[in-house]
Design a protein around this motif. Structure first.
Motif, PDB file in Angstrom:
ATOM      1  N   GLY A 128      -0.519 -20.237  -4.005  1.00 37.51           N
ATOM      2  CA  GLY A 128      -0.613 -20.773  -2.644  1.00 37.51           C
ATOM      3  C   GLY A 128      -0.362 -22.268  -2.654  1.00 37.51           C
ATOM      4  N   TRP A 129      -0.948 -22.959  -3.623  1.00 38.93           N
ATOM      5  CA  TRP A 129      -0.781 -24.415  -3.725  1.00 38.93           C
ATOM      6  C   TRP A 129       0.671 -24.776  -4.063  1.00 38.93           C
ATOM      7  CZ3 TRP A 129       0.130 -27.825  -7.958  1.00 38.93           C
ATOM      8  CH2 TRP A 129      -0.122 -29.171  -7.682  1.00 38.93           C
ATOM      9  N   LEU A 130       1.254 -24.032  -5.017  1.00 45.05           N
ATOM     10  CA  LEU A 130       2.630 -24.337  -5.436  1.00 45.05           C
ATOM     11  C   LEU A 130       3.629 -24.090  -4.302  1.00 45.05           C
ATOM     12  CD1 LEU A 130       2.598 -22.808  -9.037  1.00 45.05           C
ATOM     13  CD2 LEU A 130       2.792 -25.229  -8.464  1.00 45.05           C
ATOM     14  N   VAL A 131       3.446 -22.977  -3.585  1.00 39.43           N
ATOM     15  CA  VAL A 131       4.364 -22.659  -2.479  1.00 39.43           C
ATOM     16  C   VAL A 131       4.189 -23.677  -1.358  1.00 39.43           C
ATOM     17  CG1 VAL A 131       4.878 -20.963  -0.668  1.00 39.43           C
ATOM     18  CG2 VAL A 131       4.506 -20.203  -3.020  1.00 39.43           C
ATOM     19  N   PHE A 132       2.942 -24.008  -1.077  1.00 35.30           N
ATOM     20  CA  PHE A 132       2.656 -24.977  -0.017  1.00 35.30           C
ATOM     21  C   PHE A 132       3.298 -26.328  -0.333  1.00 35.30           C
ATOM     22  CE2 PHE A 132       0.055 -28.413   1.584  1.00 35.30           C
ATOM     23  CZ  PHE A 132       0.053 -28.145   2.939  1.00 35.30           C
ATOM     24  N   ARG A 133       3.140 -26.778  -1.609  1.00 32.00           N
ATOM     25  CA  ARG A 133       3.712 -28.069  -1.998  1.00 32.00           C
ATOM     26  C   ARG A 133       5.237 -28.062  -1.897  1.00 32.00           C
ATOM     27  NH1 ARG A 133       1.086 -32.248  -4.690  1.00 32.00           N
ATOM     28  NH2 ARG A 133       3.122 -33.149  -4.296  1.00 32.00           N
ATOM     29  N   ARG A 134       5.837 -26.896  -2.112  1.00 34.27           N
ATOM     30  CA  ARG A 134       7.291 -26.791  -2.026  1.00 34.27           C
ATOM     31  C   ARG A 134       7.752 -26.820  -0.560  1.00 34.27           C
ATOM     32  NH1 ARG A 134      11.504 -25.965  -0.420  1.00 34.27           N
ATOM     33  NH2 ARG A 134      13.298 -24.807  -1.221  1.00 34.27           N
ATOM     34  N   GLY A 179     -11.443 -12.954 -11.294  1.00 37.18           N
ATOM     35  CA  GLY A 179     -11.190 -14.362 -11.632  1.00 37.18           C
ATOM     36  C   GLY A 179      -9.708 -14.657 -11.699  1.00 37.18           C
ATOM     37  N   ALA A 180      -8.963 -13.781 -12.383  1.00 31.70           N
ATOM     38  CA  ALA A 180      -7.527 -14.021 -12.541  1.00 31.70           C
ATOM     39  C   ALA A 180      -6.814 -13.947 -11.199  1.00 31.70           C
ATOM     40  CB  ALA A 180      -6.934 -12.992 -13.502  1.00 31.70           C
ATOM     41  N   THR A 181      -7.207 -12.987 -10.353  1.00 31.59           N
ATOM     42  CA  THR A 181      -6.555 -12.852  -9.048  1.00 31.59           C
ATOM     43  C   THR A 181      -6.833 -14.086  -8.190  1.00 31.59           C
ATOM     44  OG1 THR A 181      -6.847 -10.473  -9.200  1.00 31.59           O
ATOM     45  CG2 THR A 181      -6.306 -11.347  -7.030  1.00 31.59           C
ATOM     46  N   ALA A 182      -8.075 -14.563  -8.239  1.00 27.82           N
ATOM     47  CA  ALA A 182      -8.424 -15.749  -7.441  1.00 27.82           C
ATOM     48  C   ALA A 182      -7.631 -16.967  -7.929  1.00 27.82           C
ATOM     49  CB  ALA A 182      -9.921 -16.020  -7.535  1.00 27.82           C
ATOM     50  N   LEU A 241       0.808 -10.769  -2.319  1.00 21.31           N
ATOM     51  CA  LEU A 241       0.223 -10.711  -0.969  1.00 21.31           C
ATOM     52  C   LEU A 241       0.003 -12.120  -0.421  1.00 21.31           C
ATOM     53  CD1 LEU A 241      -2.363  -7.796  -1.305  1.00 21.31           C
ATOM     54  CD2 LEU A 241      -0.226  -7.786  -0.017  1.00 21.31           C
ATOM     55  N   THR A 242      -0.458 -13.033  -1.279  1.00 23.79           N
ATOM     56  CA  THR A 242      -0.677 -14.418  -0.843  1.00 23.79           C
ATOM     57  C   THR A 242       0.632 -15.045  -0.391  1.00 23.79           C
ATOM     58  OG1 THR A 242      -2.511 -14.655  -2.394  1.00 23.79           O
ATOM     59  CG2 THR A 242      -1.527 -16.690  -1.570  1.00 23.79           C
ATOM     60  N   VAL A 243       1.676 -14.879  -1.200  1.00 30.15           N
ATOM     61  CA  VAL A 243       2.983 -15.470  -0.871  1.00 30.15           C
ATOM     62  C   VAL A 243       3.528 -14.852   0.410  1.00 30.15           C
ATOM     63  CG1 VAL A 243       5.381 -15.696  -1.639  1.00 30.15           C
ATOM     64  CG2 VAL A 243       3.515 -16.117  -3.241  1.00 30.15           C
ATOM     65  N   ASP A 244       3.410 -13.530   0.524  1.00 31.32           N
ATOM     66  CA  ASP A 244       3.921 -12.846   1.712  1.00 31.32           C
ATOM     67  C   ASP A 244       3.243 -13.391   2.972  1.00 31.32           C
ATOM     68  OD1 ASP A 244       5.534 -10.803   2.936  1.00 31.32           O
ATOM     69  OD2 ASP A 244       3.681  -9.709   3.315  1.00 31.32           O
ATOM     70  N   ALA A 245       1.910 -13.496   2.925  1.00 28.50           N
ATOM     71  CA  ALA A 245       1.168 -13.949   4.105  1.00 28.50           C
ATOM     72  C   ALA A 245       1.474 -15.411   4.420  1.00 28.50           C
ATOM     73  CB  ALA A 245      -0.332 -13.756   3.875  1.00 28.50           C
ATOM     74  N   ARG A 273      -5.837 -20.422   4.135  1.00 20.88           N
ATOM     75  CA  ARG A 273      -7.059 -19.627   4.020  1.00 20.88           C
ATOM     76  C   ARG A 273      -6.765 -18.151   4.293  1.00 20.88           C
ATOM     77  NH1 ARG A 273     -12.129 -22.171   6.690  1.00 20.88           N
ATOM     78  NH2 ARG A 273     -11.011 -21.863   8.620  1.00 20.88           N
ATOM     79  N   ALA A 274      -5.980 -17.896   5.341  1.00 21.86           N
ATOM     80  CA  ALA A 274      -5.656 -16.502   5.681  1.00 21.86           C
ATOM     81  C   ALA A 274      -4.857 -15.852   4.554  1.00 21.86           C
ATOM     82  CB  ALA A 274      -4.864 -16.462   6.988  1.00 21.86           C
ATOM     83  N   ALA A 275      -3.931 -16.608   3.952  1.00 20.55           N
ATOM     84  CA  ALA A 275      -3.106 -16.050   2.884  1.00 20.55           C
ATOM     85  C   ALA A 275      -3.964 -15.719   1.659  1.00 20.55           C
ATOM     86  CB  ALA A 275      -1.998 -17.038   2.509  1.00 20.55           C
ATOM     87  N   LEU A 276      -4.889 -16.602   1.326  1.00 18.89           N
ATOM     88  CA  LEU A 276      -5.735 -16.351   0.155  1.00 18.89           C
ATOM     89  C   LEU A 276      -6.672 -15.170   0.400  1.00 18.89           C
ATOM     90  CD1 LEU A 276      -6.520 -20.001  -0.961  1.00 18.89           C
ATOM     91  CD2 LEU A 276      -4.952 -18.364  -1.999  1.00 18.89           C
TER      92      LEU A 276
END
Lengths: 228, 269
Positions: B246-252, B236-239, B149-153, B184-187
């Motif tokens: 989100g960080w890895l996709v953003f950095r890419r 915890g794991a989902t967060a 869901l995070t990646v999709d958003a 923020r919206a994606a997370l």
């Protein structure tokens, strides 16, 4: 303006720049120099790569080859956010961000690259007035503005950061003649105050009204690239 | 006096055949209403049976083997399958998406699982498959939903609203300042399912693990304590997984020159 560039001079120096889009080289070997107060109108057929050149100069896109410097320093030495603040692109399709017109004008002062510069409400209101926008627009939702209003707010938003170089892509495309004259007046005043401007426009008389030199980009068209 | 713990009543093939009739009813409804779901239902039922039977044999084997290499190999297989599921769900993708999803899943799920089994439950030996595999499975299932869901958003925003991100960049924003809102919206979207689940757990649903423990005869409060731990573990794991992906996709997609590489985002057919 002078062609070719004087790399170490104050101002924006572009040397042998090649610009591409989607893997196709559009322009090759573009060189120019803009000193404070210079206004240069870029001409050439649609699809030649004029907008891409502006995007490459402000660093939104990577250029294929060549060199861009301001006061002899490359963008990485300025830091990219600081570079884009001083080499400021106003795109043809004005993008208004969520919030009011005032929120949009204030935006650039919230970020690290502002280095503590503060937003001056009086200057902002005066700029809107100079561009022919009513004072009542201040608190309006920016995304509900007409195209012409948004285009002028976008210019005001860029001018407020006191850029050294203005990259203007069709700055009057959505404007009536009277509003276009006001935009041209604001650009002339910014350049008189020490900025330089590189303008892409399909209005053949705009360069003359801005007191601009014209640089025809057609000779820089890359082999195999057919502009529409 | 402690209640005697008895196993759940065993089911035989006839019981499962009766259960299958419930799916047949759903198929009948589909046929009668022309929903066109009959084929998918049959395929889903078949996959359920085959996959779970295979899992049963694999777990039997692993429990009998009782060796860390076997358990770790099985966990790697689970993470890879979950990574593939997580990164094929989003409607957009980019080159290198699977690797980033896999890394986010592996780190979030394995670290969480080992913290729970090692530091909280105190499993001995540390690789006991009876704990590690079901707990890691639960974590992966939830984490993959959060990650997809995070990646999709995030991809949708960076693609559809690229003008806004670039507008901020043009005005001198750093890449983090320019993409703060999309991130923020994606997370938030990635965390929504687990937050919803935490809001209604016990009120609307009794979770599968707790149901299983109660059916197996465990005292309800023991099952409750496990379930509380599981819910915290899943959150915890989902967060962690969502933030990491989100960080890895953003950095890419927003490089070191603070340029948005929106042209690298591909919409799936």
């Amino acid at each position: 303006m002078s062609v070719p560039s004087r790399a170490a001079d104050a101002g924006l120096s572009v040397t042998e720049l090649s610009v591409a889009a989607g893997g196709t080289t559009l322009l090759r070997g573009v060189s120019l120099h803009l000193a404070a107060g210079d206004v240069v109108a870029l001409s050439g057929p649609s699809g030649l790569g004029k907008s891409r050149l502006l995007r490459a100069l402000c660093g939104l896109d990577t250029h294929e080859a060549g060199d861009v410097r301001l006061d002899g320093r490359p963008p990485a030495s300025w830091g990219w956010p600081a570079w884009r603040r001083v080499v400021s692109l106003v795109q043809q399709r004005a993008v208004m961000l969520p919030g009011s017109v005032a929120d949009n004008l204030r935006l650039a002062f919230q970020w690290q690259s502002a280095c503590g510069a503060s937003f001056d409400v009086g200057t902002a209101r005066q700029l809107l007035s100079d561009l022919g926008l009513p004072a009542s627009l201040w608190g309006d939702e920016a995304r509900r503005l007409s195209l012409g209003q948004a285009q002028r707010v976008a210019l005001a938003r860029a001018l407020l950061t006191s850029p050294r170089v203005l990259l203007l892509d069709e700055p009057t495309a959505s404007l009536d003649p009277a509003s276009a004259r006001r935009v041209e007046g604001a650009v002339r005043r910014a350049c008189a105050a020490g900025a330089a401007a590189l303008v892409v426009s399909h209005d053949p008389d705009q360069g003359g009204r801005l007191g601009a030199e014209t640089l025809d980009l057609s000779p820089f068209r890359a082999e195999g690239h057919d502009a529409a | 006096m402690p209640r005697e713990v008895v196993g759940a009543l065993p089911l035989d093939a006839v019981d499962l055949a009766v259960a299958a009739s419930l799916v047949a009813v759903a198929g009948g409804v589909s046929l009668a209403m022309g929903l066109g779901l009959g084929r998918k239902l049959a395929l889903g039922a078949l996959r359920t049976v085959v996959q779970l039977v295979l899992l049963g044999y694999a777990l039997d084997l692993l429990f009998g083997l009782d060796h860390p290499v076997g358990v770790l190999a099985w966990l790697a297989l689970m993470v890879t399958a979950a990574g593939r599921a997580a990164m094929t769900r989003p409607s957009r993708t980019f080159r290198g998406a699977f690797l980033r999803g896999w890394v986010a899943l592996a780190l979030s799920a394995l670290v969480t699982t080992f913290v729970v089994t090692g530091a909280i439950v105190g499993v001995e030996p540390w690789y006991d498959p009876r704990y590690l595999i079901p707990l890691c499975g639960m974590v992966l299932g939830n984490s993959l939903t959060g990650i997809s869901l995070t990646v999709d958003a995030l991809l949708e925003t960076l693609d559809v609203r690229r003008d806004e991100v670039e507008c901020r960049l043009c005005l001198g924003a750093t890449r983090w300042e320019a993409a703060r809102e999309p991130l923020r919206a994606a997370l938030q979207r990635g965390m929504t399912p687990i937050l919803n689940a935490m809001a209604v757990v016990g009120l609307v649903s009794i979770p599968g693990m707790m149901t299983g423990q109660i059916l197996a005869g465990a005292p309800p409060m023991d099952a409750v304590r496990y379930q509380i731990m599981v819910m915290f573990m899943l959150a915890g794991a989902t967060a962690v997984g969502s933030v990491l992906v989100g960080w890895l996709v953003f950095r890419r997609l927003v490089n070191d020159a603070h340029q948005l590489q929106a042209q690298d985002i591909v919409v799936r057919d």
